[in-house]
Design a protein around this motif. Structure first.
Motif, PDB file in Angstrom:
ATOM      1  N   UNK A 382       0.927  -1.163   0.112  1.00 10.97           N
ATOM      2  CA  UNK A 382       0.095  -0.104   0.014  1.00 10.97           C
ATOM      3  C   UNK A 382       0.961   1.231  -0.081  1.00 10.97           C
ATOM      4  N   UNK A 383       2.008   1.198   0.627  1.00 10.44           N
ATOM      5  CA  UNK A 383       2.783   2.352   1.053  1.00 10.44           C
ATOM      6  C   UNK A 383       3.700   2.843  -0.545  1.00 10.44           C
ATOM      7  N   UNK A 384       3.998   1.406  -1.387  1.00 17.11           N
ATOM      8  CA  UNK A 384       4.446   1.706  -2.369  1.00 17.11           C
ATOM      9  C   UNK A 384       3.353   2.199  -3.561  1.00 17.11           C
ATOM     10  N   UNK A 385       2.325   2.015  -3.568  1.00 17.65           N
ATOM     11  CA  UNK A 385       1.426   2.382  -4.294  1.00 17.65           C
ATOM     12  C   UNK A 385       0.972   4.019  -4.121  1.00 17.65           C
ATOM     13  N   UNK A 386       0.926   4.270  -3.040  1.00 23.91           N
ATOM     14  CA  UNK A 386       1.009   5.856  -2.513  1.00 23.91           C
ATOM     15  C   UNK A 386       2.305   6.396  -3.233  1.00 23.91           C
ATOM     16  N   UNK A 387       3.380   5.965  -2.884  1.00 23.58           N
ATOM     17  CA  UNK A 387       4.548   6.706  -3.729  1.00 23.58           C
ATOM     18  C   UNK A 387       4.515   6.837  -5.122  1.00 23.58           C
ATOM     19  N   UNK A 388       4.163   5.827  -5.852  1.00 19.90           N
ATOM     20  CA  UNK A 388       4.053   6.032  -7.281  1.00 19.90           C
ATOM     21  C   UNK A 388       2.940   6.694  -8.003  1.00 19.90           C
ATOM     22  N   UNK A 389       2.026   6.847  -6.895  1.00 14.31           N
ATOM     23  CA  UNK A 389       0.446   7.454  -7.390  1.00 14.31           C
ATOM     24  C   UNK A 389       0.882   8.906  -7.903  1.00 14.31           C
ATOM     25  N   UNK A 390       0.287   9.206  -8.981  1.00 15.03           N
ATOM     26  CA  UNK A 390       0.464  10.810  -9.351  1.00 15.03           C
ATOM     27  C   UNK A 390      -0.802  11.544  -8.758  1.00 15.03           C
ATOM     28  N   UNK A 391      -0.718  12.779  -8.788  1.00 14.21           N
ATOM     29  CA  UNK A 391      -1.456  13.469  -7.908  1.00 14.21           C
ATOM     30  C   UNK A 391      -2.864  13.511  -8.879  1.00 14.21           C
TER      31      UNK A 391
END
Length: 391
Positions: A382-391
């Motif tokens: 979940x943390x990695x998805x948040x890092x790579x998610x664009x605004x």
């Protein structure tokens, strides 16, 4: 109470409170079994892995209900859908309470999960008909009711299961569904439908929404995976606490659910600050708290202080993630509130069932270390998805 609600014009406080309370009572059906899994395993003479399947299948049932029932709230009268679900719940809960066969309990648990989706109809009602200023607060209030139901279900089922047997709580649950059915018939007003067309067109529109809104995909995935980490704890806790050095009964496991009051009390507060802090930042905070919780549950696994601290923190972290993602997705397309919530919550509970299955599997192989490893790995995803998610 019988007047038709109008979009963005506000909800009566009495109706909001009623929906929040019934949301808590109905979602509790998903969690009564969790503190009782070790007792069910002994009583039915099944393995811990098989007993754990009861929790997993209930979560899968909830995901199925979210996918196929919640979208109907945009097509048909929501009141009718809610009443049918409560009626089926009475039958499925009585089946769990009465049958001696594990396979029938698994089937009834699936039905219970499918039909316990009413809170996910209530949340879009709060989002659609609240004023823009009160939307986040009112959604947070429904979620607070839902979380209080989760909290109370574990406490009550643990205590009742210890002294009156695990079946008794399901008789009580069936009776409460009858009461909820009567209340909904009397107080829920008419609401306009949001979709014109056939059910097949409605279901196709789900895929269109997934493709159209990348933010919906990202929010659903990172919240669902984190929920898998959260449920990895709760579906394994009864087995852990039944061993040395605790040798705790179901009443103690249930009382540990009181630690989750942190999540219930902070839900409405977090809802107010979603737009202030932003979704991405709240997800970082939530994942960070869940990491801290799992470290406490590992290094303090043989003390009540370590376990209670972990439960307390993981609940707050999970609410940061769920509320921030769920509140913001409704702004993507208010007219498709039920369908957007369907996509989010289906993914959410698929993630929960995956976490439940993995935790049960790794508990069987590696004990508590396997459960902790499962929780940390899912949180990291979940943390990695948040890092790579664009605004």
């Amino acid at each position: 109470m019988k007047q038709e609600l109008k979009e963005n014009q506000g909800l009566p406080a009495s109706l909001l409170w009623t929906l929040a309370i019934i949301a808590g009572i109905s979602v509790a059906n998903l969690y009564y079994n969790q503190p009782l899994l070790n007792r069910i395993s002994r009583d039915l003479q099944t393995s811990e892995f098989t007993a754990n399947l009861i929790a997993m299948i209930t979560q899968i049932g909830y995901a199925i209900g979210l996918l196929f029932i919640i979208p109907l709230g945009d097509l048909f009268k929501r009141k009718t859908i809610i009443l049918i679900n409560f009626t089926v719940l009475v039958v499925s809960l009585l089946t769990i309470a009465l049958t001696p066969y594990i396979h029938l309990i698994l089937f009834a648990s699936l039905l219970t999960g499918i039909c316990s989706v009413m809170p996910q109809i209530f949340i879009p009602i709060a989002a659609q008909f609240s004023t823009p200023k009160t939307k986040g607060r009112n959604v947070g209030m429904i979620v607070s009711g839902l979380l209080t139901g989760i909290l109370a279900s574990r406490v009550v089922s643990g205590i009742v299961g210890e002294y009156l047997g695990w079946r008794f709580i399901f008789f009580v649950a069936a009776g409460m569904m009858v009461i909820c059915l009567i209340i909904i018939m009397r107080v829920l007003p008419d609401m306009p439908c949001n979709f014109k067309g056939k059910y097949s067109d409605l279901m196709k529109s789900l895929f269109s929404l997934v493709i159209e809104y990348p933010q919906l995909r990202i929010s659903s995935l990172r919240a669902g995976i984190a929920f898998g980490s959260f449920l990895a704890l709760w579906t394994s806790l009864a087995f852990k606490m039944g061993q040395a050095p605790f040798f705790a009964g179901n009443n103690i496991v249930g009382l540990l659910g009181l630690c989750g009051i942190a999540g219930a009390l902070t839900a409405s507060y977090i809802g107010k600050y979603v737009h202030v802090l932003g979704v991405k930042r709240l997800n970082y905070i939530g994942c960070g708290l869940i990491f801290v919780a799992w470290f406490s549950l590992y290094f303090g696994q043989d003390s009540y202080v370590g376990v209670i601290t972990g439960i307390f923190i993981i609940d707050i972290g999970m609410q940061c993630i769920q509320l921030s993602n769920q509140t913001t997705i409704f702004a993507l397309n208010p007219k498709a509130a039920n369908r957007i919530n369907t996509i989010f919550m289906t993914t959410y509970f698929i993630g929960g069932s995956v976490g439940t299955f993995l935790a049960g599997t790794f508990w069987h192989w590696f004990g508590w270390q396997g459960v902790v490893g499962t929780g940390i790995a899912l949180t990291a995803c979940s943390f990695m998805i948040n890092i790579f998610a664009k605004r």
